[in-house]
Design a protein around this motif. Structure first.
Motif, PDB file in Angstrom:
ATOM      1  N   VAL A  71       9.194   3.934   0.754  1.00  0.00           N
ATOM      2  CA  VAL A  71       8.466   2.457  -0.203  1.00  0.00           C
ATOM      3  C   VAL A  71       9.480   0.906   0.847  1.00  0.00           C
ATOM      4  N   LYS A  72       8.769   0.160   1.138  1.00  0.00           N
ATOM      5  CA  LYS A  72       9.111  -0.350   2.449  1.00  0.00           C
ATOM      6  C   LYS A  72       8.949  -1.935   1.692  1.00  0.00           C
ATOM      7  N   PRO A  73       9.689  -1.844   0.747  1.00  0.00           N
ATOM      8  CA  PRO A  73       9.402  -3.699  -0.051  1.00  0.00           C
ATOM      9  C   PRO A  73       8.494  -5.061   1.132  1.00  0.00           C
ATOM     10  N   GLU A  74       8.915  -5.544   2.228  1.00  0.00           N
ATOM     11  CA  GLU A  74       8.229  -5.653   3.357  1.00  0.00           C
ATOM     12  C   GLU A  74       7.151  -5.017   3.293  1.00  0.00           C
ATOM     13  N   LEU A  75       6.276  -3.969   2.835  1.00  0.00           N
ATOM     14  CA  LEU A  75       5.039  -3.721   3.187  1.00  0.00           C
ATOM     15  C   LEU A  75       4.215  -3.684   1.553  1.00  0.00           C
ATOM     16  N   SER A  76       5.062  -4.281   1.187  1.00  0.00           N
ATOM     17  CA  SER A  76       4.055  -4.591  -0.041  1.00  0.00           C
ATOM     18  C   SER A  76       2.881  -5.660  -0.472  1.00  0.00           C
ATOM     19  N   LEU A  77       1.847  -4.922  -1.098  1.00  0.00           N
ATOM     20  CA  LEU A  77       0.626  -5.633  -1.199  1.00  0.00           C
ATOM     21  C   LEU A  77       0.543  -6.539  -2.044  1.00  0.00           C
ATOM     22  N   ALA A  78       1.271  -7.405  -2.589  1.00  0.00           N
ATOM     23  CA  ALA A  78       1.679  -7.827  -3.474  1.00  0.00           C
ATOM     24  C   ALA A  78       1.075  -9.390  -3.084  1.00  0.00           C
ATOM     25  N   PRO A  79       1.466  -9.629  -1.364  1.00  0.00           N
ATOM     26  CA  PRO A  79       1.088 -10.506  -1.202  1.00  0.00           C
ATOM     27  C   PRO A  79      -0.914 -10.493  -0.869  1.00  0.00           C
ATOM     28  N   VAL A  80      -1.001 -10.047  -0.289  1.00  0.00           N
ATOM     29  CA  VAL A  80      -2.684  -9.355  -0.427  1.00  0.00           C
ATOM     30  C   VAL A  80      -3.134 -10.029  -1.912  1.00  0.00           C
ATOM     31  N   ALA A  81      -2.815  -9.211  -3.544  1.00  0.00           N
ATOM     32  CA  ALA A  81      -3.156  -9.727  -4.616  1.00  0.00           C
ATOM     33  C   ALA A  81      -3.069 -11.059  -4.628  1.00  0.00           C
ATOM     34  N   LYS A  82      -2.128 -11.497  -4.129  1.00  0.00           N
ATOM     35  CA  LYS A  82      -2.166 -13.136  -4.509  1.00  0.00           C
ATOM     36  C   LYS A  82      -2.819 -13.921  -3.699  1.00  0.00           C
ATOM     37  N   GLN A  83      -3.238 -13.341  -2.744  1.00  0.00           N
ATOM     38  CA  GLN A  83      -4.503 -14.193  -1.566  1.00  0.00           C
ATOM     39  C   GLN A  83      -5.891 -13.894  -2.269  1.00  0.00           C
ATOM     40  N   SER A  96       2.412  -1.622  -9.690  1.00  0.00           N
ATOM     41  CA  SER A  96       3.812  -1.884  -8.519  1.00  0.00           C
ATOM     42  C   SER A  96       4.477  -0.549  -8.122  1.00  0.00           C
ATOM     43  N   ASP A  97       3.121  -0.012  -8.489  1.00  0.00           N
ATOM     44  CA  ASP A  97       2.727   2.015  -7.970  1.00  0.00           C
ATOM     45  C   ASP A  97       1.582   2.496  -7.373  1.00  0.00           C
ATOM     46  N   VAL A  98       1.956   3.474  -6.467  1.00  0.00           N
ATOM     47  CA  VAL A  98       0.900   3.425  -6.332  1.00  0.00           C
ATOM     48  C   VAL A  98      -0.767   4.872  -7.833  1.00  0.00           C
ATOM     49  N   GLN A 111     -10.623  -3.417 -18.279  1.00  0.00           N
ATOM     50  CA  GLN A 111     -11.249  -3.345 -18.678  1.00  0.00           C
ATOM     51  C   GLN A 111     -12.808  -4.213 -18.024  1.00  0.00           C
ATOM     52  N   PRO A 112     -13.853  -3.660 -18.069  1.00  0.00           N
ATOM     53  CA  PRO A 112     -15.485  -4.235 -17.659  1.00  0.00           C
ATOM     54  C   PRO A 112     -14.850  -6.188 -16.955  1.00  0.00           C
ATOM     55  N   GLY A 113     -15.270  -5.977 -15.622  1.00  0.00           N
ATOM     56  CA  GLY A 113     -14.908  -6.482 -14.795  1.00  0.00           C
ATOM     57  C   GLY A 113     -13.464  -8.072 -14.550  1.00  0.00           C
ATOM     58  N   GLN A 114     -12.670  -6.678 -14.572  1.00  0.00           N
ATOM     59  CA  GLN A 114     -11.364  -7.051 -14.156  1.00  0.00           C
ATOM     60  C   GLN A 114     -11.150  -5.916 -13.234  1.00  0.00           C
ATOM     61  N   ILE A 115      -9.976  -6.930 -12.539  1.00  0.00           N
ATOM     62  CA  ILE A 115      -9.739  -5.897 -11.090  1.00  0.00           C
ATOM     63  C   ILE A 115      -7.955  -5.958 -10.971  1.00  0.00           C
ATOM     64  N   MET A 116      -7.894  -4.562 -10.533  1.00  0.00           N
ATOM     65  CA  MET A 116      -6.267  -4.808 -10.268  1.00  0.00           C
ATOM     66  C   MET A 116      -6.465  -4.244  -8.357  1.00  0.00           C
ATOM     67  N   LEU A 117      -4.860  -4.034  -7.869  1.00  0.00           N
ATOM     68  CA  LEU A 117      -4.781  -3.060  -7.075  1.00  0.00           C
ATOM     69  C   LEU A 117      -3.438  -2.945  -6.654  1.00  0.00           C
ATOM     70  N   ASN A 120       0.782  -0.291  -1.543  1.00  0.00           N
ATOM     71  CA  ASN A 120       0.696   0.470  -0.640  1.00  0.00           C
ATOM     72  C   ASN A 120       0.316   2.042  -0.692  1.00  0.00           C
ATOM     73  N   LEU A 121      -1.017   1.965  -0.493  1.00  0.00           N
ATOM     74  CA  LEU A 121      -1.251   3.577  -0.687  1.00  0.00           C
ATOM     75  C   LEU A 121      -0.184   4.750   0.094  1.00  0.00           C
ATOM     76  N   ARG A 122       0.207   4.370   1.388  1.00  0.00           N
ATOM     77  CA  ARG A 122       1.270   4.710   2.327  1.00  0.00           C
ATOM     78  C   ARG A 122       2.662   4.738   2.101  1.00  0.00           C
ATOM     79  N   PHE A 123       2.557   4.218   0.537  1.00  0.00           N
ATOM     80  CA  PHE A 123       3.757   3.980   0.045  1.00  0.00           C
ATOM     81  C   PHE A 123       4.656   5.768  -0.017  1.00  0.00           C
TER      82      PHE A 123
END
Ligand code: 3PG
Ligand code: MG
Length: 243
Positions: A71-83, A96-98, A111-117, A120-123
């Motif tokens: 787990v490398k916090p600098e490689l979190s996908l959180a900024p991608v979720a925002k974008q 916050s985990d895989v 729920q249908p119509g919702q999206i989650m991310l 990072n899979l490589r954690f």
């Protein structure tokens, strides 16, 4: 080579949970971590939007960088979720985990119509090892009638759990990005083969005449230049066959 793969339009996703492998491996500013080019996130939008419009609950996932199972916090996908949230114009739930407690709870409640991310899979060590237990845990997030969509064009050449192993546990189709890139490669290869058939290997201008237009088509049309690795392999295979 068969380029006609089943796509999202060949399968009913309404009311189902869809695990969608994207390539959100975006470049980031070394100091601030800010995304410096969101091209890859934009490239995923047609498939994600289509799935949401069809009434699927979308579990998007990706790798970012090479954390090698740590787990490398600098490689979190959180900024991608925002974008992604900004580009889709709707909220993106971030786990916050895989395949941990947070991902499981959020996927179960999706729920249908919702999206989650997912994070990072490589954690997870199992990702690059294509560990079947990890692939199954990923598939389980989508539940019993889940579907897997492969749309991570820049990463499909890797046999990892999220790009290959997961298809052992869920019905798998490709997304629009994969479909588009395969059409481009298929068209360029057909063109190359046609030129090849007309030319002669003893003609010294023949090779550049056949190969240069091939790469020009790929470079101008393909959304992701990592396709070049695959194309170089294909050209070498053709050369090997011809010579
Ligand atoms: C890339 O940017 O090359 C793809 O996202 C694949 O990433 P990788 O080379 O770290 O596997
Ligand atoms: Mg790479």
């Amino acid at each position: 080579m068969n380029y006609n793969k089943k796509t999202v339009t060949d399968i009913d996703v309404k009311g189902k949970k869809v695990l969608c492998r994207c390539d959100f491996n975006v470049p980031q500013d070394k100091k601030t971590g800010a995304i410096t080019d969101d091209k890859r996130i934009r490239a995923a939008l047609p498939t994600l939007q289509y799935l949401l419009d069809q009434g699927a609950a979308v579990i998007a996932c990706s790798h970012l960088g090479k954390p090698k199972g740590e787990v490398k916090p600098e490689l979190s996908l959180a900024p991608v979720a925002k974008q992604l949230e900004e580009l889709l114009g709707k909220s993106v739930i971030f786990a916050s985990d895989v395949v941990g407690e947070d991902a499981k709870a959020k996927a179960a409640a999706l729920q249908p119509g919702q999206i989650m991310l997912l994070e990072n899979l490589r954690f997870e060590k199992g990702e690059e090892k294509n560990d079947p237990a990890f692939a199954k845990a990923l598939a389980d997030l989508a539940g019993a009638d889940g579907v897997y969509v492969s749309d991570a064009f820049g990463t499909v050449h890797r046999a990892h759990a999220s790009t290959a192993g997961v298809a052992d546990y869920l019905p798998a189709v490709s997304g629009f990005l994969i479909q588009k890139e395969l059409e481009i490669i298929g068209g360029a290869l057909a063109n190359l083969i046609e030129r090849w058939a007309r030319g002669s290997v003893t003609d010294y201008v023949y090779l550049p005449r056949a190969v240069i237009p091939f790469f020009r088509r790929i470079i101008w049309n393909a959304a992701d230049l990592s396709v070049l690795t695959g194309c170089i392999t294909a050209v070498i295979a053709l050369l090997h066959e011809k010579l």
